[in-house]
Design a protein around this motif. Structure first.
Motif, PDB file in Angstrom:
ATOM      1  N   LYS A 177       0.829  -1.206   0.000  1.00 50.32           N
ATOM      2  CA  LYS A 177       0.000   0.000   0.000  1.00 50.32           C
ATOM      3  C   LYS A 177       0.864   1.259   0.000  1.00 50.32           C
ATOM      4  N   VAL A 178       1.958   1.236   0.760  1.00 52.54           N
ATOM      5  CA  VAL A 178       2.852   2.396   0.791  1.00 52.54           C
ATOM      6  C   VAL A 178       3.525   2.582  -0.566  1.00 52.54           C
ATOM      7  N   LEU A 179       3.992   1.517  -1.180  1.00 56.32           N
ATOM      8  CA  LEU A 179       4.619   1.637  -2.498  1.00 56.32           C
ATOM      9  C   LEU A 179       3.639   2.193  -3.523  1.00 56.32           C
ATOM     10  N   ALA A 180       2.392   1.743  -3.470  1.00 52.41           N
ATOM     11  CA  ALA A 180       1.377   2.267  -4.386  1.00 52.41           C
ATOM     12  C   ALA A 180       1.146   3.760  -4.137  1.00 52.41           C
ATOM     13  N   GLU A 181       1.187   4.174  -2.877  1.00 45.19           N
ATOM     14  CA  GLU A 181       1.010   5.590  -2.548  1.00 45.19           C
ATOM     15  C   GLU A 181       2.198   6.422  -3.031  1.00 45.19           C
ATOM     16  N   VAL A 182       3.403   5.914  -2.857  1.00 38.25           N
ATOM     17  CA  VAL A 182       4.594   6.612  -3.339  1.00 38.25           C
ATOM     18  C   VAL A 182       4.517   6.758  -4.859  1.00 38.25           C
ATOM     19  N   ARG A 220       1.784   6.795  -6.676  1.00 35.33           N
ATOM     20  CA  ARG A 220       0.711   7.747  -6.962  1.00 35.33           C
ATOM     21  C   ARG A 220       1.205   9.187  -6.825  1.00 35.33           C
ATOM     22  N   ARG A 221       2.060   9.434  -5.846  1.00 38.18           N
ATOM     23  CA  ARG A 221       2.608  10.771  -5.621  1.00 38.18           C
ATOM     24  C   ARG A 221       3.650  11.157  -6.656  1.00 38.18           C
ATOM     25  N   GLY A 222       4.200  10.170  -7.343  1.00 40.42           N
ATOM     26  CA  GLY A 222       5.207  10.449  -8.360  1.00 40.42           C
ATOM     27  C   GLY A 222       6.549  10.855  -7.782  1.00 40.42           C
ATOM     28  N   GLN A 223       6.819  10.413  -6.571  1.00 41.27           N
ATOM     29  CA  GLN A 223       8.095  10.743  -5.933  1.00 41.27           C
ATOM     30  C   GLN A 223       9.020   9.524  -5.957  1.00 41.27           C
ATOM     31  N   PRO A 224      10.319   9.759  -6.029  1.00 42.90           N
ATOM     32  CA  PRO A 224      11.247   8.627  -5.913  1.00 42.90           C
ATOM     33  C   PRO A 224      11.261   8.090  -4.490  1.00 42.90           C
ATOM     34  N   LEU A 225      11.718   6.872  -4.355  1.00 46.66           N
ATOM     35  CA  LEU A 225      11.725   6.157  -3.081  1.00 46.66           C
ATOM     36  C   LEU A 225      13.150   5.955  -2.585  1.00 46.66           C
ATOM     37  N   ILE A 226      13.353   6.196  -1.309  1.00 50.93           N
ATOM     38  CA  ILE A 226      14.621   5.873  -0.649  1.00 50.93           C
ATOM     39  C   ILE A 226      14.307   4.803   0.392  1.00 50.93           C
TER      40      ILE A 226
END
Length: 109
Positions: free
Chosen positions: A62-67, A69-75
């Motif tokens: 769910k968090v990955l899907a939200e990230v 959706r926001r269009g932000q890169p992930l660390i």
């Protein structure tokens, strides 16, 4: 993700800097922060009564899907998230370029 978790809402507790998923009156959460326009995931916590039921996996998905959706890169600084990403390379597309090397195959000796 197990079907029983699909309809549960992911809550962005911005004041607490954590994403939350409540299951049966208990809350699993993932601490996060913003770094250089990216979402940094620091720590995942699943209450003992929810362990082994797939709640942590549902939270990560769910968090990955939200990230995304926001269009932000992930660390991915959380070991649980990093482990998930290694098992599910389809989500590695979200990882910020500077952290992609964590997911590259090791050179053969």
């Amino acid at each position: 993700m197990k079907p029983e978790f699909e309809t549960l809402p992911l809550v962005d507790n911005a004041g607490g800097h954590r994403f939350e998923l409540s299951v049966n009156h208990a809350t699993a959460y993932m601490e996060y922060g913003e770094r250089d326009g990216a979402v940094a995931l620091f720590h995942t916590e699943v209450p003992a009564q929810l362990e082994g039921r797939g709640v942590g996996t549902a939270l990560v998905e769910k968090v990955l899907a939200e990230v995304e959706r926001r269009g932000q890169p992930l660390i991915p600084l959380c070991p649980f998230v990093t482990s998930y990403l290694k098992r599910h390379p389809e989500w590695q597309r979200l990882v910020a370029p500077a952290y992609q090397r964590w997911f590259q195959p090791s050179p053969q000796a």
